[in-house]
Write a protein that holds these residues in place. Structure first.
Motif, PDB file in Angstrom:
ATOM      1  N   SER A   1      28.440  44.647  46.860  1.00 42.71           N
ATOM      2  CA  SER A   1      29.134  43.359  46.782  1.00 42.71           C
ATOM      3  C   SER A   1      29.466  43.081  45.331  1.00 42.71           C
ATOM      4  O   SER A   1      28.901  43.681  44.422  1.00 42.71           O
ATOM      5  CB  SER A   1      28.258  42.233  47.361  1.00 42.71           C
ATOM      6  N   GLY A   2      30.365  42.158  45.130  1.00 41.55           N
ATOM      7  CA  GLY A   2      30.795  41.841  43.773  1.00 41.55           C
ATOM      8  C   GLY A   2      32.066  42.576  43.419  1.00 41.55           C
ATOM      9  O   GLY A   2      32.791  43.082  44.295  1.00 41.55           O
TER      10      GLY A   2
ATOM     11  N   ASN B   1      36.758  45.863  51.471  1.00 44.36           N
ATOM     12  CA  ASN B   1      36.673  44.400  51.485  1.00 44.36           C
ATOM     13  C   ASN B   1      38.046  43.754  51.321  1.00 44.36           C
ATOM     14  O   ASN B   1      38.375  42.770  51.993  1.00 44.36           O
ATOM     15  CB  ASN B   1      35.732  43.917  50.380  1.00 44.36           C
ATOM     16  N   ASP B   2      38.861  44.322  50.425  1.00 44.94           N
ATOM     17  CA  ASP B   2      40.180  43.740  50.150  1.00 44.94           C
ATOM     18  C   ASP B   2      41.152  43.953  51.309  1.00 44.94           C
ATOM     19  O   ASP B   2      42.043  43.134  51.551  1.00 44.94           O
ATOM     20  CB  ASP B   2      40.767  44.339  48.865  1.00 44.94           C
TER      21      ASP B   2
ATOM     22  N   ILE C   1      41.091  43.011  42.276  1.00 46.61           N
ATOM     23  CA  ILE C   1      40.641  42.630  40.932  1.00 46.61           C
ATOM     24  C   ILE C   1      41.336  43.484  39.879  1.00 46.61           C
ATOM     25  O   ILE C   1      41.746  42.987  38.827  1.00 46.61           O
ATOM     26  CB  ILE C   1      39.100  42.742  40.807  1.00 46.61           C
ATOM     27  N   LEU C   2      41.514  44.782  40.158  1.00 47.57           N
ATOM     28  CA  LEU C   2      42.217  45.645  39.207  1.00 47.57           C
ATOM     29  C   LEU C   2      43.681  45.245  39.125  1.00 47.57           C
ATOM     30  O   LEU C   2      44.259  45.197  38.032  1.00 47.57           O
ATOM     31  CB  LEU C   2      42.081  47.111  39.635  1.00 47.57           C
TER      32      LEU C   2
ATOM     33  N   LYS D   1      33.968  33.353  41.359  1.00 43.72           N
ATOM     34  CA  LYS D   1      35.109  32.573  41.841  1.00 43.72           C
ATOM     35  C   LYS D   1      36.282  33.401  42.368  1.00 43.72           C
ATOM     36  O   LYS D   1      37.208  32.837  42.955  1.00 43.72           O
ATOM     37  CB  LYS D   1      35.630  31.658  40.721  1.00 43.72           C
ATOM     38  N   PHE D   2      36.278  34.715  42.156  1.00 45.36           N
ATOM     39  CA  PHE D   2      37.472  35.509  42.481  1.00 45.36           C
ATOM     40  C   PHE D   2      37.793  35.478  43.969  1.00 45.36           C
ATOM     41  O   PHE D   2      38.955  35.296  44.358  1.00 45.36           O
ATOM     42  CB  PHE D   2      37.285  36.950  42.008  1.00 45.36           C
ATOM     43  N   ASP D   3      36.804  35.661  44.797  1.00 41.19           N
ATOM     44  CA  ASP D   3      37.060  35.723  46.244  1.00 41.19           C
ATOM     45  C   ASP D   3      37.628  34.417  46.782  1.00 41.19           C
ATOM     46  O   ASP D   3      38.410  34.414  47.740  1.00 41.19           O
ATOM     47  CB  ASP D   3      35.775  36.083  46.985  1.00 41.19           C
TER      48      ASP D   3
END
Length: 660
Positions: free
Chosen positions: A316-317, A329-330, A342-343, A380-382
């Motif tokens: 996770s993360g 996950n994405d 994220i990338l 906070k990204f998700d």
């Protein structure tokens, strides 16, 4: 500080093994005298560590080293190394606070025979080890070129000899596999220095001396056309005598020293990595590893691979999470995504605001601020509540480099790191380096290759803005190299220093020639077609020998009064194209020698055009070759259709959205 007198012009800087020379355990090259400023002087204390290392390495009047040198160590301008060492120092400082969290990638010493067994499994020839009769293994063997077959035979011979010594189990004789007799020639390493067909000499390894590197003196502004029709390993020839080279050359830092290569398009067009089905790409990987091994064998280079422990990583993360987990996950949010969100966001942020920032990538952001931003992004990204406007450009660059280097498995895989190093240290020609690099890229997992492609496209944009950001191709390569290739094992310091210039040159090749690296050579696609055809023929043969099937076919034949005419009875040179997304869903088209895939697309769009929306479809759709001797193949718009049709007459032709 003035340069010392008597320094020879053009002399080389040599890096060797490192050890502690004082109680403070500061690193210093072995064989170097204690010259330079006194360690206790105010001048030495005032300099950052990375600059002190560069100054130490740039002292060109040092006596010859005790230990032998590698090509990269002897061929790089020492003054250009400061960026590399500063980046290494920044990496170490930024990871000190998380030392306990870091995953150490341990390289395991290979057991005798295990490497050969793993190689055979990795190229899809596990049947040679297990003894089972697998169609795919037999089909693959039937498609190999002379040099590829020699490479397989060499590894299998080594494996069988090792197994016999260990008395593990009975192994199959290589003659049973390749169908050869006692008089058939076997592959042996060429004792002379090989050359390419255009006559350029390759580096020579002399006993007791280092491998010498010579840059192409006439490479400035040189343009050369590459052909993918012939196997790279098959195009290498040898001559009986070689000229020894005594002068070490330096890697040239300017981009003009690299040849401008273009690809010669065959009539079948070019194929990008994403244009083939997953199953066919799996076969491309098999063939690429065999071809890479044969290529290195032909050059007299040992293809070494690391054996690393499998690392699970965080589940996770965002940072320190395997690419496969991030994508899984994405893809729940954005189906079909190939690069982690994220990338994508980090690259987009830098492209929007950082490309013209002077020293971008080189000038580090605040370590404490980057640490704080990382924690906030993780939280906070998700939820998409992170404010990207607050991120400064240099901090965003720091986060990008942190993301890349903290991947549990490096983008270019620790397994093949020795092969990346060898292609620079033991191959002198940029063209041959590029061919080896091309095959290594095809070996990467899909997630690594897609992420690497996104990163390299961004780095190319950074270099394109050199006039404003002051970041040349060489600068960018020096900064990015330690983040991509730094070793996380116990011998990290030694590995970093030995591979510094080498890995920087690898990154430079990756950025410069990335458009070539994301294509699949035509000779590999031809081999995949042959492999698929062999598999189909083996399946048909197996069915015909089944008595029950033969009786069923005989009965069906007797019941049939006359053969039925099917839609497949289409005249020679005529194809039926299907377009399920258009109002006119099918069309028969007569092909001639000049018909291209884009002509068929244009004809369909002309027949179905009803407005501007239809004009947009031509940019987002392509003609696909489906079935026959290929799984699925998105065709190059410039492919000549009659040639493609003749290569795969049993295929179906479908217009559908491009594979992104």
């Amino acid at each position: 500080m003035e340069r010392r007198k008597g320094t020879a012009a053009g002399s080389s800087v040599v890096l060797t093994g490192y050890h502690s020379y004082s109680p403070s355990s500061r690193l210093q090259p072995q064989g170097f005298p204690p010259e330079g400023p006194d360690p206790r002087s105010p001048l030495r204390k005032s300099l950052p560590r990375c600059q002190r290392i560069s100054r130490m390495l740039s002292n060109e009047s040092l006596r010859p080293p005790v230990y032998s040198r590698s090509n990269s160590q002897a061929s790089v301008d020492s003054t250009s190394m400061e960026d590399f060492w500063c980046e290494v120092e920044n990496i170490k400082e930024s990871t000190e606070y998380r030392q306990d969290e870091q995953t150490v990638l341990e390289i395991k010493p290979p057991d005798e025979g295990e490497l050969e067994a793993e190689w055979l499994q990795d190229v899809g020839l596990s049947t040679l080890i297990s003894g089972s009769e697998e169609d795919d293994g037999e089909a693959l063997l039937s498609t190999l070129t002379r040099t590829q077959a020699a490479a397989v035979q060499k590894r299998y011979n080594t494996y069988t000899q090792t197994m016999r010594k260990k008395n593990k189990h009975t192994v199959r004789d290589v003659r049973d596999i390749f169908g050869i007799n006692d008089t058939s020639p076997t592959f042996e390493a060429i004792p002379v220095s090989p050359v390419t067909t255009n006559g350029f000499q390759l580096p020579v390894q002399k006993p007791g001396n280092c491998l010498e590197y010579e840059s192409d003196k006439n490479s400035q502004l040189v343009k050369e056309e590459l052909s993918f029709d012939v196997s790279f390993s098959e195009s290498i020839t040898v001559i009986p005598k070689h000229r020894e080279r005594h002068k070490n050359q330096r890697l040239k830092k300017d981009e003009s020293s690299l040849t401008n290569f273009t690809i010669r398009k065959s009539r079948l067009g070019l194929t990008a990595v994403g244009d083939l089905s997953l199953n066919d790409m799996k076969k491309i990987r098999y063939l690429s590893l065999i071809e890479l091994t044969a290529f290195y064998d032909a050059l007299g280079i040992e293809l070494k691979r690391n054996r690393t422990e499998r690392i699970k990583g965080r589940e996770s993360g965002l940072f320190g999470v395997p690419l496969a987990v991030l994508l899984e996950n994405d893809q729940k949010k954005v189906p079909g995504i190939k690069v982690p969100l994220i990338l994508q966001k980090l690259l987009l942020k830098l492209e929007e605001t950082g490309l013209e920032t002077e020293g971008i990538l080189r000038v580090p952001g605040s370590a404490s601020r980057v640490k704080s931003l990382r924690q906030e992004i993780e939280a906070k990204f998700d939820e998409d509540t992170f404010d990207w406007d607050q991120v400064r450009n240099n901090d965003a660059a720091g986060l990008l480099k942190m993301f890349i280097r903290e991947l549990p498995s490096p983008l270019f895989t620790m397994e093949y790191l020795p092969a990346f190093i060898s292609l620079v240290e033991k191959i002198s020609q940029v063209k041959l380096q590029l061919q080896a690099l091309h095959l290594l890229i095809l070996l990467l997992p899909d997630s690594s290759r897609d992420a690497a492609k996104a990163l390299l496209q961004f780095l190319k944009k950074v270099v394109a803005n050199e006039r404003k950001n002051k970041m040349t191709l060489w600068n960018v390569s020096m900064i990015v190299a330690p983040n991509l290739f730094i070793c996380k094992g116990k011998r990290a310091n030694q590995e970093e220093m030995l591979a510094a210039a080498t890995t920087a040159h690898v990154v430079r090749l990756l950025i410069k020639y990335q458009d070539i690296l994301w294509t699949v050579p035509a000779f590999l696609i031809s081999q995949v077609r042959k492999m698929n055809e062999a598999t189909i023929n083996n399946t048909k043969r197996q069915l015909m020998f089944d008595k029950g099937v033969r009786r069923l076919l005989r009965r069906k034949t007797m019941e049939r009064e006359r053969p039925e005419r099917t839609e497949s009875d289409i005249p020679e040179g005529v194809i039926r194209v299907h377009a399920p997304l258009h109002s006119k869903v099918s069309m028969a088209i007569q092909l001639n020698n000049q018909t291209k895939a884009k002509d068929i697309l244009a004809r369909f769009h002309c027949e179905n055009s009803h407005g501007s929306s239809e004009k947009m479809k031509i940019q987002t759709q392509s003609l696909h070759e489906v079935g026959g001797n290929i799984g699925q193949h998105c065709l190059d718009p410039d492919a000549y259709m009659l040639d493609v049709y003749r290569a795969n007459p049993q295929a179906e032709w479908v217009i559908k959205p491009k594979i992104s």
